[in-house]
Design a protein around this motif. Structure first.
Motif, PDB file in Angstrom:
ATOM      1  N   SER A 166       0.917  -1.188   0.044  1.00  0.00           N
ATOM      2  CA  SER A 166       0.019  -0.111   0.012  1.00  0.00           C
ATOM      3  C   SER A 166       1.012   0.965   0.082  1.00  0.00           C
ATOM      4  O   SER A 166       2.011   1.062   0.396  1.00  0.00           O
ATOM      5  CB  SER A 166      -1.021  -0.124   1.364  1.00  0.00           C
ATOM      6  N   LEU A 167       0.402   2.329  -0.535  1.00  0.00           N
ATOM      7  CA  LEU A 167       1.031   3.444  -0.541  1.00  0.00           C
ATOM      8  C   LEU A 167       0.325   4.694   0.095  1.00  0.00           C
ATOM      9  O   LEU A 167      -0.677   4.984  -0.446  1.00  0.00           O
ATOM     10  CB  LEU A 167       1.351   3.764  -2.080  1.00  0.00           C
ATOM     11  N   ASP A 168       0.862   5.390   0.901  1.00  0.00           N
ATOM     12  CA  ASP A 168       0.096   6.403   1.508  1.00  0.00           C
ATOM     13  C   ASP A 168       1.277   7.619   1.534  1.00  0.00           C
ATOM     14  O   ASP A 168       2.095   7.904   2.182  1.00  0.00           O
ATOM     15  CB  ASP A 168      -0.047   6.200   3.247  1.00  0.00           C
ATOM     16  N   GLY A 169       0.665   8.660   0.521  1.00  0.00           N
ATOM     17  CA  GLY A 169       1.576   9.712   0.170  1.00  0.00           C
ATOM     18  C   GLY A 169       2.765   9.162  -0.548  1.00  0.00           C
ATOM     19  O   GLY A 169       2.734   8.679  -1.436  1.00  0.00           O
ATOM     20  N   LYS A 170       3.825   9.440   0.131  1.00  0.00           N
ATOM     21  CA  LYS A 170       5.222   8.895  -0.202  1.00  0.00           C
ATOM     22  C   LYS A 170       5.785   7.579   0.602  1.00  0.00           C
ATOM     23  O   LYS A 170       6.954   7.344   0.201  1.00  0.00           O
ATOM     24  CB  LYS A 170       6.151   9.822  -0.524  1.00  0.00           C
ATOM     25  N   THR A 171       5.050   7.207   1.465  1.00  0.00           N
ATOM     26  CA  THR A 171       5.297   6.287   2.315  1.00  0.00           C
ATOM     27  C   THR A 171       4.647   4.981   1.717  1.00  0.00           C
ATOM     28  O   THR A 171       3.532   4.829   1.607  1.00  0.00           O
ATOM     29  CB  THR A 171       5.000   6.350   3.724  1.00  0.00           C
ATOM     30  N   GLY A 172       5.571   3.958   1.448  1.00  0.00           N
ATOM     31  CA  GLY A 172       5.079   2.511   0.938  1.00  0.00           C
ATOM     32  C   GLY A 172       5.220   1.670   1.907  1.00  0.00           C
ATOM     33  O   GLY A 172       6.293   1.766   2.852  1.00  0.00           O
ATOM     34  N   THR A 173       4.262   0.653   2.088  1.00  0.00           N
ATOM     35  CA  THR A 173       4.222  -0.440   3.107  1.00  0.00           C
ATOM     36  C   THR A 173       4.029  -1.787   2.303  1.00  0.00           C
ATOM     37  O   THR A 173       3.207  -1.788   1.769  1.00  0.00           O
ATOM     38  CB  THR A 173       3.209  -0.231   4.088  1.00  0.00           C
ATOM     39  N   ALA A 174       5.055  -2.595   2.520  1.00  0.00           N
ATOM     40  CA  ALA A 174       4.965  -3.888   2.115  1.00  0.00           C
ATOM     41  C   ALA A 174       5.019  -4.921   2.945  1.00  0.00           C
ATOM     42  O   ALA A 174       5.594  -4.791   4.250  1.00  0.00           O
ATOM     43  CB  ALA A 174       6.270  -4.117   1.366  1.00  0.00           C
ATOM     44  N   GLU A 175       3.896  -5.788   3.126  1.00  0.00           N
ATOM     45  CA  GLU A 175       3.620  -6.827   3.849  1.00  0.00           C
ATOM     46  C   GLU A 175       3.581  -8.259   3.424  1.00  0.00           C
ATOM     47  O   GLU A 175       3.073  -8.367   2.344  1.00  0.00           O
ATOM     48  CB  GLU A 175       2.324  -6.514   4.907  1.00  0.00           C
ATOM     49  N   SER A 180       4.550 -19.084  10.150  1.00  0.00           N
ATOM     50  CA  SER A 180       3.860 -18.374  11.220  1.00  0.00           C
ATOM     51  C   SER A 180       4.474 -17.252  11.508  1.00  0.00           C
ATOM     52  O   SER A 180       4.291 -16.440  12.505  1.00  0.00           O
ATOM     53  CB  SER A 180       4.105 -19.169  12.679  1.00  0.00           C
ATOM     54  N   TYR A 181       5.171 -16.519  10.350  1.00  0.00           N
ATOM     55  CA  TYR A 181       5.782 -15.170  10.356  1.00  0.00           C
ATOM     56  C   TYR A 181       5.186 -14.064   9.353  1.00  0.00           C
ATOM     57  O   TYR A 181       4.428 -14.261   8.505  1.00  0.00           O
ATOM     58  CB  TYR A 181       7.351 -15.134   9.863  1.00  0.00           C
ATOM     59  N   TRP A 182       5.063 -12.831  10.275  1.00  0.00           N
ATOM     60  CA  TRP A 182       4.667 -11.721   9.519  1.00  0.00           C
ATOM     61  C   TRP A 182       5.736 -10.656   9.421  1.00  0.00           C
ATOM     62  O   TRP A 182       6.415 -10.516  10.207  1.00  0.00           O
ATOM     63  CB  TRP A 182       3.584 -11.086  10.374  1.00  0.00           C
ATOM     64  N   VAL A 183       5.841 -10.335   8.136  1.00  0.00           N
ATOM     65  CA  VAL A 183       6.931  -9.267   7.699  1.00  0.00           C
ATOM     66  C   VAL A 183       6.325  -7.858   7.219  1.00  0.00           C
ATOM     67  O   VAL A 183       5.331  -7.964   6.588  1.00  0.00           O
ATOM     68  CB  VAL A 183       7.987  -9.843   6.709  1.00  0.00           C
ATOM     69  N   VAL A 184       7.075  -6.933   7.958  1.00  0.00           N
ATOM     70  CA  VAL A 184       6.336  -5.719   7.347  1.00  0.00           C
ATOM     71  C   VAL A 184       7.684  -4.924   7.085  1.00  0.00           C
ATOM     72  O   VAL A 184       8.585  -4.595   7.964  1.00  0.00           O
ATOM     73  CB  VAL A 184       5.579  -4.782   8.641  1.00  0.00           C
ATOM     74  N   ALA A 185       7.643  -4.080   5.857  1.00  0.00           N
ATOM     75  CA  ALA A 185       8.631  -3.264   5.568  1.00  0.00           C
ATOM     76  C   ALA A 185       7.890  -1.667   5.292  1.00  0.00           C
ATOM     77  O   ALA A 185       7.067  -1.849   4.491  1.00  0.00           O
ATOM     78  CB  ALA A 185       9.461  -3.629   4.506  1.00  0.00           C
ATOM     79  N   ILE A 186       8.589  -0.781   5.912  1.00  0.00           N
ATOM     80  CA  ILE A 186       7.838   0.572   5.365  1.00  0.00           C
ATOM     81  C   ILE A 186       9.009   1.771   5.176  1.00  0.00           C
ATOM     82  O   ILE A 186      10.190   1.721   5.713  1.00  0.00           O
ATOM     83  CB  ILE A 186       7.228   1.200   6.885  1.00  0.00           C
ATOM     84  N   SER A 187       8.717   2.315   4.143  1.00  0.00           N
ATOM     85  CA  SER A 187       9.949   3.480   4.009  1.00  0.00           C
ATOM     86  C   SER A 187       9.234   4.626   3.153  1.00  0.00           C
ATOM     87  O   SER A 187       8.319   4.429   2.317  1.00  0.00           O
ATOM     88  CB  SER A 187      11.114   2.854   3.264  1.00  0.00           C
ATOM     89  N   ASP A 188       9.690   5.969   3.269  1.00  0.00           N
ATOM     90  CA  ASP A 188       9.580   7.045   2.537  1.00  0.00           C
ATOM     91  C   ASP A 188      10.294   7.238   1.703  1.00  0.00           C
ATOM     92  O   ASP A 188      10.302   8.407   1.000  1.00  0.00           O
ATOM     93  CB  ASP A 188       9.221   8.035   3.488  1.00  0.00           C
ATOM     94  N   THR A 189      11.214   6.527   0.981  1.00  0.00           N
ATOM     95  CA  THR A 189      12.236   6.503   0.175  1.00  0.00           C
ATOM     96  C   THR A 189      11.645   6.325  -1.202  1.00  0.00           C
ATOM     97  O   THR A 189      10.581   5.809  -1.438  1.00  0.00           O
ATOM     98  CB  THR A 189      13.601   5.384   0.029  1.00  0.00           C
ATOM     99  N   ALA A 190      12.154   6.840  -2.300  1.00  0.00           N
ATOM    100  CA  ALA A 190      11.653   6.618  -3.725  1.00  0.00           C
ATOM    101  C   ALA A 190      11.357   5.157  -4.039  1.00  0.00           C
ATOM    102  O   ALA A 190      10.528   4.894  -4.886  1.00  0.00           O
ATOM    103  CB  ALA A 190      12.208   7.369  -4.647  1.00  0.00           C
ATOM    104  N   ALA A 191      12.282   4.634  -3.459  1.00  0.00           N
ATOM    105  CA  ALA A 191      12.347   2.830  -4.076  1.00  0.00           C
ATOM    106  C   ALA A 191      10.975   2.578  -3.543  1.00  0.00           C
ATOM    107  O   ALA A 191      10.420   1.396  -4.272  1.00  0.00           O
ATOM    108  CB  ALA A 191      13.314   2.371  -3.258  1.00  0.00           C
ATOM    109  N   PHE A 192      10.211   2.647  -2.590  1.00  0.00           N
ATOM    110  CA  PHE A 192       9.132   2.431  -1.832  1.00  0.00           C
ATOM    111  C   PHE A 192       8.005   2.846  -2.704  1.00  0.00           C
ATOM    112  O   PHE A 192       6.768   2.679  -2.309  1.00  0.00           O
ATOM    113  CB  PHE A 192       8.946   2.118  -0.248  1.00  0.00           C
ATOM    114  N   GLY A 193       8.044   3.578  -3.771  1.00  0.00           N
ATOM    115  CA  GLY A 193       7.014   4.071  -4.353  1.00  0.00           C
ATOM    116  C   GLY A 193       6.043   3.155  -5.163  1.00  0.00           C
ATOM    117  O   GLY A 193       4.980   3.583  -5.554  1.00  0.00           O
ATOM    118  N   GLU A 194       6.565   2.070  -5.212  1.00  0.00           N
ATOM    119  CA  GLU A 194       5.963   0.737  -5.772  1.00  0.00           C
ATOM    120  C   GLU A 194       6.321  -0.372  -5.084  1.00  0.00           C
ATOM    121  O   GLU A 194       7.369  -0.588  -4.560  1.00  0.00           O
ATOM    122  CB  GLU A 194       6.321   0.878  -7.393  1.00  0.00           C
TER     123      GLU A 194
END
Length: 213
Positions: A166-175, A180-194
């Motif tokens: 998901s993308l909120d403004g310029k902050t991307g969140t990948a899950e 049994s594991y949950w991974v979350v990665a969040i960044s406001d870098t340009a790389a996380f724009g997609e």
């Protein structure tokens, strides 16, 4: 025939003063009584209203429709340089590991942190940030999370596990999920724009978790 009564000016003045004092006393008593009505506190006394105690920091709640009920988690500790080795971080150039990782407030990474999972954060010289969080959960909790993400995020079939973005403004969140594991990665870098920009760090963490079983 009785002689006329003679009045002394001094006595007359004394009588007048005594009469005035009695009249003043009669007026003063009701006033004093009026000031002592109710609970006994003088009228006009400042009332004391207890101040509300400082609100405690709320516990973060999981994403979207997963709801506010606590997730069933198991503490998980994995070194950050294992989850995201230098070979992965070179893709996100300029990032330096933070000595005291702190996930974004009210994010799913903050949920994992509150559940004693592992959280890693990096900051660039320009102030951009990147967060990686991994946690271990029961099947029921993972099902809740996945169902919530299906309705609130974009599914990403290219991640090495069941993935969402998901993308909120310029902050991307990948899950993503594996076992049994949950991974979350969040960044406001340009790389996380997609979604593909988050793939290297997400897949690195998924690979480590799959090896753990």
């Amino acid at each position: 025939m009785h002689p006329a009564t003679r009045h002394s000016p001094v006595r007359d003045r004394a009588r007048r003063l005594r009469g005035a004092a009695v009249a003043l006393g009669a007026l003063t008593v009701p006033l004093l009584l009026a000031g002592c009505t109710g609970s006994g506190a003088p009228t006009g006394a400042a009332s004391h209203t207890p101040q509300a105690s400082a609100a405690s920091t709320p516990t973060p709640t999981p994403t979207g429709a997963a709801g506010s009920a606590p997730l069933d988690a198991t503490a998980l500790s994995i070194p950050c340089d294992t989850l995201a080795p230098a070979s992965v971080l070179t893709i996100y150039s300029g990032m330096t590991a933070d000595a005291k990782p702190k996930p974004p407030a009210e994010s799913d990474a903050a949920v994992i942190a509150a559940d004693d999972g592992t959280v890693c954060t990096w900051t660039s010289s320009s102030g951009d940030t990147m967060t990686l969080a991994v946690g271990q959960y029961s099947d029921a909790s993972l099902t809740r999370l996945k169902n919530a993400l299906v309705t609130s995020s974009q599914q990403v079939p290219t991640y090495a596990g069941e993935g969402y973005f998901s993308l909120d403004g310029k902050t991307g969140t990948a899950e993503a999920f594996t076992g049994s594991y949950w991974v979350v990665a969040i960044s406001d870098t340009a790389a996380f724009g997609e979604p593909g920009g988050a793939e290297p760090i997400v897949d690195s963490a998924l690979g480590v978790l799959k090896a753990r079983g």
